[in-house]
Design a protein around this motif. Structure first.
Motif, PDB file in Angstrom:
ATOM      1  N   ASP A   1       0.806  -1.222   0.000  1.00  0.00           N
ATOM      2  CA  ASP A   1       0.000   0.000   0.000  1.00  0.00           C
ATOM      3  C   ASP A   1       0.844   1.279   0.000  1.00  0.00           C
ATOM      4  OD1 ASP A   1       0.826   0.410   2.635  1.00  0.00           O
ATOM      5  OD2 ASP A   1      -1.110  -0.119   3.507  1.00  0.00           O
ATOM      6  N   GLY A   2       2.134   1.163   0.249  1.00  0.00           N
ATOM      7  CA  GLY A   2       3.017   2.322   0.193  1.00  0.00           C
ATOM      8  C   GLY A   2       2.873   3.284   1.349  1.00  0.00           C
ATOM      9  N   LEU A   3       2.016   2.961   2.300  1.00  0.00           N
ATOM     10  CA  LEU A   3       1.742   3.888   3.399  1.00  0.00           C
ATOM     11  C   LEU A   3       1.978   3.288   4.785  1.00  0.00           C
ATOM     12  CD1 LEU A   3      -1.591   5.336   1.961  1.00  0.00           C
ATOM     13  CD2 LEU A   3       0.660   6.428   1.912  1.00  0.00           C
ATOM     14  N   THR A   4       1.751   1.991   4.918  1.00  0.00           N
ATOM     15  CA  THR A   4       1.817   1.359   6.237  1.00  0.00           C
ATOM     16  C   THR A   4       2.897   0.276   6.253  1.00  0.00           C
ATOM     17  OG1 THR A   4       0.280  -0.436   5.709  1.00  0.00           O
ATOM     18  CG2 THR A   4      -0.692   1.678   6.417  1.00  0.00           C
ATOM     19  N   ASN A   5       3.032  -0.377   7.395  1.00  0.00           N
ATOM     20  CA  ASN A   5       3.937  -1.523   7.524  1.00  0.00           C
ATOM     21  C   ASN A   5       3.189  -2.848   7.365  1.00  0.00           C
ATOM     22  OD1 ASN A   5       6.233   0.034   7.962  1.00  0.00           O
ATOM     23  ND2 ASN A   5       5.843   0.176  10.157  1.00  0.00           N
ATOM     24  N   ASN A   6       2.024  -2.818   6.738  1.00  0.00           N
ATOM     25  CA  ASN A   6       1.212  -4.031   6.601  1.00  0.00           C
ATOM     26  C   ASN A   6       1.873  -5.103   5.739  1.00  0.00           C
ATOM     27  OD1 ASN A   6      -0.643  -2.845   8.244  1.00  0.00           O
ATOM     28  ND2 ASN A   6      -2.127  -2.406   6.630  1.00  0.00           N
TER      29      ASN A   6
ATOM     30  N   TRP B   1       4.508  -6.397   6.437  1.00  0.00           N
ATOM     31  CA  TRP B   1       5.020  -7.347   7.441  1.00  0.00           C
ATOM     32  C   TRP B   1       3.993  -8.447   7.705  1.00  0.00           C
ATOM     33  CZ3 TRP B   1       9.772  -7.582   9.774  1.00  0.00           C
ATOM     34  CH2 TRP B   1      10.618  -6.489   9.593  1.00  0.00           C
ATOM     35  N   MET B   2       2.726  -8.113   7.488  1.00  0.00           N
ATOM     36  CA  MET B   2       1.651  -9.082   7.733  1.00  0.00           C
ATOM     37  C   MET B   2       1.219  -9.774   6.446  1.00  0.00           C
ATOM     38  SD  MET B   2      -0.554  -6.930  10.509  1.00  0.00           S
ATOM     39  CE  MET B   2      -0.434  -5.355   9.669  1.00  0.00           C
ATOM     40  N   GLY B   3       2.020  -9.639   5.407  1.00  0.00           N
ATOM     41  CA  GLY B   3       1.739 -10.351   4.163  1.00  0.00           C
ATOM     42  C   GLY B   3       0.848  -9.615   3.198  1.00  0.00           C
ATOM     43  N   GLU B   4       0.670  -8.312   3.369  1.00  0.00           N
ATOM     44  CA  GLU B   4      -0.158  -7.545   2.444  1.00  0.00           C
ATOM     45  C   GLU B   4       0.723  -6.963   1.346  1.00  0.00           C
ATOM     46  OE1 GLU B   4      -2.898  -4.815   4.244  1.00  0.00           O
ATOM     47  OE2 GLU B   4      -3.460  -6.260   5.785  1.00  0.00           O
ATOM     48  N   TRP B   5       1.011  -7.789   0.351  1.00  0.00           N
ATOM     49  CA  TRP B   5       1.843  -7.385  -0.782  1.00  0.00           C
ATOM     50  C   TRP B   5       1.546  -8.274  -1.977  1.00  0.00           C
ATOM     51  CZ3 TRP B   5       4.547 -11.612  -2.269  1.00  0.00           C
ATOM     52  CH2 TRP B   5       4.868 -12.560  -1.296  1.00  0.00           C
ATOM     53  N   VAL B   6       1.989  -7.809  -3.131  1.00  0.00           N
ATOM     54  CA  VAL B   6       1.874  -8.580  -4.371  1.00  0.00           C
ATOM     55  C   VAL B   6       3.207  -8.480  -5.096  1.00  0.00           C
ATOM     56  CG1 VAL B   6       0.743  -8.753  -6.628  1.00  0.00           C
ATOM     57  CG2 VAL B   6      -0.595  -8.123  -4.615  1.00  0.00           C
ATOM     58  N   LEU B   7       3.684  -9.596  -5.627  1.00  0.00           N
ATOM     59  CA  LEU B   7       4.896  -9.636  -6.432  1.00  0.00           C
ATOM     60  C   LEU B   7       4.537 -10.229  -7.789  1.00  0.00           C
ATOM     61  CD1 LEU B   7       7.984  -9.195  -6.557  1.00  0.00           C
ATOM     62  CD2 LEU B   7       8.219 -11.583  -5.857  1.00  0.00           C
ATOM     63  N   THR B   8       4.685  -9.424  -8.833  1.00  0.00           N
ATOM     64  CA  THR B   8       4.390  -9.885 -10.193  1.00  0.00           C
ATOM     65  C   THR B   8       5.711 -10.116 -10.919  1.00  0.00           C
ATOM     66  OG1 THR B   8       2.323  -8.629 -10.238  1.00  0.00           O
ATOM     67  CG2 THR B   8       3.226  -9.346 -12.366  1.00  0.00           C
ATOM     68  N   THR B   9       5.905 -11.316 -11.406  1.00  0.00           N
ATOM     69  CA  THR B   9       7.098 -11.663 -12.166  1.00  0.00           C
ATOM     70  C   THR B   9       6.733 -11.689 -13.647  1.00  0.00           C
ATOM     71  OG1 THR B   9       7.967 -12.965 -10.343  1.00  0.00           O
ATOM     72  CG2 THR B   9       8.894 -13.400 -12.521  1.00  0.00           C
ATOM     73  N   ILE B  10       7.544 -10.994 -14.435  1.00  0.00           N
ATOM     74  CA  ILE B  10       7.335 -10.935 -15.882  1.00  0.00           C
ATOM     75  C   ILE B  10       8.496 -11.682 -16.527  1.00  0.00           C
ATOM     76  CG2 ILE B  10       7.049  -9.435 -17.878  1.00  0.00           C
ATOM     77  CD1 ILE B  10       6.474  -7.208 -15.632  1.00  0.00           C
ATOM     78  N   THR B  11       8.188 -12.760 -17.221  1.00  0.00           N
ATOM     79  CA  THR B  11       9.209 -13.553 -17.896  1.00  0.00           C
ATOM     80  C   THR B  11       9.066 -13.363 -19.394  1.00  0.00           C
ATOM     81  OG1 THR B  11       9.036 -15.186 -16.134  1.00  0.00           O
ATOM     82  CG2 THR B  11      10.178 -15.869 -18.124  1.00  0.00           C
ATOM     83  N   ARG B  12      10.195 -13.201 -20.036  1.00  0.00           N
ATOM     84  CA  ARG B  12      10.197 -12.987 -21.480  1.00  0.00           C
ATOM     85  C   ARG B  12      11.175 -13.977 -22.100  1.00  0.00           C
ATOM     86  NH1 ARG B  12      13.728  -8.129 -23.472  1.00  0.00           N
ATOM     87  NH2 ARG B  12      13.948  -8.611 -25.647  1.00  0.00           N
ATOM     88  N   LYS B  13      10.703 -14.717 -23.087  1.00  0.00           N
ATOM     89  CA  LYS B  13      11.560 -15.633 -23.832  1.00  0.00           C
ATOM     90  C   LYS B  13      11.527 -15.213 -25.284  1.00  0.00           C
ATOM     91  CE  LYS B  13      11.187 -19.490 -20.720  1.00  0.00           C
ATOM     92  NZ  LYS B  13      10.961 -20.902 -20.537  1.00  0.00           N
TER      93      LYS B  13
END
Length: 196
Positions: free
Chosen positions: A121-126, A128-140
């Motif tokens: 969220d860019g504002l809190t420390n949440n 730490w509690m697992g509130e995040w998303v990681l998008t991986t972009i693979t290109r071949k």
């Protein structure tokens, strides 16, 4: 190498982008900056034009409003469009569209490249509690064909994410390339210029 230490004002932003701020005096509106390019092929960040073979020191000429920036071949760089950046600045927003700048590869480059987008969220420390998303972009890429895959992993409390778009579109910009007939994303082919 010892030459790299002589260019002590430049820095890497992540593993793929080299930035070398202009810190020398200007003569007739132009400044010259000494830049150490690590091994590999490097491209101009903004134009995608092939710049230099790395593993050596080069001199870059810049105007007052230019910052020398270089990108490693094959890099995948997530960006906000200029319109969105002006509208929202750096505040946490649910960005429904992200540009993906894809840089060229040489014939001797590996076939596969990867980039990532980390969001919270860019504002809190949440985060730490697992509130995040990681998008991986693979290109071949092989035989003049490029395939891209987008895969998002959500933290353990991702269902309660605030400030991250639940759905979004991506605009893929192929930097420094000629025309492209189609793009294959997650197994589906899109003609040039269509969104999806």
């Amino acid at each position: 190498t010892a030459e790299a230490y002589k260019c002590d004002e430049q820095y890497m932003m992540g593993p793929d982008v080299l930035i070398s701020p202009v810190s020398s005096a200007m003569v007739n509106g132009i400044s010259e900056t000494s830049v150490w390019l690590p091994t590999g092929q490097w491209f101009d960040f903004l134009t995608g034009r092939k710049k230099e073979q790395g593993g050596r020191r080069i001199t870059v000429r810049s105007k007052i409003d230019e910052v020398p920036m270089f990108v490693k071949e094959g890099s995948i760089i997530p960006m906000l469009s200029e319109d969105l950046a002006k509208k929202h600045g750096s505040a946490a927003k649910e960005f429904e569209e992200i540009e993906i700048w894809v840089y060229p590869v040489t014939e001797t480059a590996p076939e596969s490249f990867e980039g990532q987008i980390y969001e919270d969220d860019g504002l809190t420390n949440n985060y730490w509690m697992g509130e995040w998303v990681l998008t991986t972009i693979t290109r071949k890429e092989s035989n003049h064909n490029m395939n891209m895959r987008f895969n998002s992993v959500v933290g353990r409390n991702g269902a309660s994410l605030n400030g991250i778009a639940k759905e979004r579109s991506y605009v893929v910009r192929l930097m420094g390339r000629g025309s492209v007939s189609s793009v294959n994303v997650n197994g589906k082919s899109y003609p040039r210029g269509n969104s999806g």
